[in-house]
Write an enzyme that holds these catalytic residues in place. Structure first.
Site, PDB file in Angstrom:
ATOM      1  CE1 TYR A  30      14.888   1.422   5.939  1.00 36.00           C
ATOM      2  CE2 TYR A  30      16.626   2.563   4.752  1.00 36.00           C
ATOM      3  CZ  TYR A  30      15.400   1.922   4.755  1.00 36.00           C
ATOM      4  OH  TYR A  30      14.688   1.782   3.586  1.00 36.00           O
ATOM      5  CG  ASN A  66      16.934  10.446  -2.637  1.00 36.43           C
ATOM      6  OD1 ASN A  66      16.893  10.446  -1.420  1.00 36.43           O
ATOM      7  ND2 ASN A  66      18.089  10.511  -3.304  1.00 36.43           N
ATOM      8  CB  SER A  97      -0.911   0.009   1.225  1.00 36.57           C
ATOM      9  OG  SER A  97      -0.117   0.005   2.402  1.00 36.57           O
ATOM     10  N   GLY A 153       4.653   0.249  -3.859  1.00 36.49           N
ATOM     11  CA  GLY A 153       3.608  -0.745  -4.108  1.00 36.49           C
ATOM     12  C   GLY A 153       2.472  -0.195  -4.955  1.00 36.49           C
ATOM     13  NE  ARG A 178      20.331  13.332  -0.596  1.00 35.12           N
ATOM     14  CZ  ARG A 178      21.465  13.809  -0.086  1.00 35.12           C
ATOM     15  NH1 ARG A 178      22.458  14.182  -0.893  1.00 35.12           N
ATOM     16  NH2 ARG A 178      21.629  13.916   1.212  1.00 35.12           N
TER      17      ARG A 178
END
Length: 318
Positions: free
Chosen positions: A140, A169, A14, A18, A212
Site C-alpha cells: 500500500y 489518522n 461514499s 468523501g 498517534r
C-alpha cells in the site's frame, strides 16, 4: 479564477473522507462549484476503459482522488501484493484520464504510513522517499508514494497541476468499523459498542502506548477544500493536527470508553502487535498557510463519532 465553473469529481466519494467533503462543502459553498461523488457502483477504477467512460461522462475540471484499496494493519500484512497492484491500477487510471481530458487540478490522498520506517521525527513532506516504509504494509505504501512520483512526472512532462495531501489518522462518521481490518478508532468504537452491550471491559490490542495524531474527518474535509481552491504546489502537504495533539492509543481507548459510559474499564491485550510506536508528523507547512485553523478537540470528535455509530449501527460499514 474564482468565478470559473468547476466540475469536481470525487473518487471514493461514499467513504469516510468523501462523506465529510459533502458536509464541508455545504458549510462553505461556492456558486461556481459542482461536486460529483463517485462510488464503486459508477465503475471499477482498476479498469482503464471503465475509468475513461466515467471521465468522458462527467468531464471534470478538478478531481479529488480518494479511491483506494485500504485496510487495517492485519489485512495489509497478509495481502501486500494486492494492495500494491490494485492501488497502482486505480491511481494510474485516474491520473492518466485526468491528463487526457485536460483536468486543471487533481488532489490525491496519500497516508502517513508511506513515510520511511526508520526516520527522524517529526516527519515532514521532504522525507517521503528517504527509505523503505514499514514492512507490514509496504505494498500500500509504495503504491501511494508512486502518486507523488507520478504528480511530478505529469508536471514535468505535460505541465499538469496534480498534487497530493498526506492526512494523519482520519476518523469520523461513515468510517469502516470492521473489527478485523478497521483502523484504530473505528475498531475500538465497534469493540466498545459490543462491550457495552455485553457488560464487559473494552479489550485493546497491544500495549496502549503507541502514539498517534488523529484528525476528525470534517476538519480534514475543510482542509481538502482549501488545498483544492488555494494550494498551488505540486509537492505534497501534510494535513494533521499539531504535534502537541499526539495521543496514546490508551488515552483514545479511555475517551471511547467514556463516550459509551462503559462500566467495566479497559483491558490491554499485550499478546497483540503494536505496529509502529509513533509516526509524529509536522504540520508546519500547513500552519504556514493556515496559522489560525481550529481543529475540533479529539474528545468532542470521538463523542460525535460514537453518537453517529450508535444511531447508524445497522447501516455502518462493519
Amino acid at each position: 479564477m474564482g468565478s470559473e465553473k468547476k466540475i469536481i469529481l470525487v473518487t471514493g466519494g461514499s467513504g469516510l473522507v468523501g462523506q465529510a467533503i459533502k458536509q464541508a462543502k455545504q458549510q462553505d459553498p461556492r456558486e461556481n462549484e459542482t461536486f460529483i461523488f463517485l462510488t464503486s457502483k459508477d465503475g471499477d477504477l482498476k479498469d482503464p476503459a471503465a475509468t475513461q467512460r466515467i471521465f468522458e461522462r462527467y468531464k471534470p475540471t478538478h478531481v479529488i482522488h480518494l479511491a483506494a484499496m485500504v485496510g487495517g494493519l492485519f489485512n495489509n500484512m497478509q495481502h501486500n501484493l494486492d494492495f500494491l497492484r490494485n492501488n497502482i491500477l486505480i491511481n494510474d487510471n485516474v491520473l492518466q484520464n485526468s491528463y487526457k481530458l485536460g483536468v486543471k487540478k487533481v488532489v490525491s490522498c496519500l497516508s502517513t504510513c508511506i513515510f520511511p520506517d526508520k526516520t527522524s521525527y517529526p516527519i515532514d513532506e521532504t522525507m517521503i522517499h528517504n527509505g523503505p516504509p514499514h514492512s507490514s504494509n509496504f505494498g500500500y505504501s509504495y503504491a501511494k508514494r508512486l502518486i507523488d512520483v507520478q504528480n511530478h512526472a505529469y508536471n514535468q512532462q505535460h505541465g499538469c497541476h496534480f498534487t497530493s495531501v498526506i492526512p494523519t489518522n482520519v476518523f469520523g462518521a461513515y468510517d469502516n468499523f470492521n473489527l478485523e481490518d478497521g483502523h484504530v478508532i473505528p475498531g475500538l468504537i465497534h469493540k466498545a459498542y459490543i462491550a457495552k452491550k455485553e457488560g464487559k471491559p473494552l479489550v485493546v490490542a497491544g500495549s496502549g502506548k503507541p502514539l498517534r495524531q488523529f484528525i476528525y474527518s470534517i476538519d480534514l474535509a475543510k482542509l481538502f477544500l482549501f488545498v483544492l481552491r488555494e494550494y498551488d504546489e505540486i509537492e505534497p502537504i501534510i494535513l494533521s493536527v499539531d504535534e502537541s495533539s499526539e495521543v496514546s492509543i490508551g488515552e483514545v481507548a479511555k475517551m471511547i470508553a467514556d463516550a459509551f459510559q462503559l462500566e467495566h474499564g479497559i483491558v490491554l491485550d499485550e499478546t497483540k502487535s503494536d505496529g509502529q510506536f509513533k509516526k509524529t508528523a509536522s504540520n508546519k507547512k500547513l500552519r504556514g498557510y493556515l496559522p489560525d485553523f481550529q481543529f475540533m478537540p479529539l474528545k468532542d470528535a470521538i463523542e460525535r463519532t460514537v453518537q453517529w455509530f450508535n444511531l447508524n449501527y445497522n447501516t455502518a460499514r462493519k
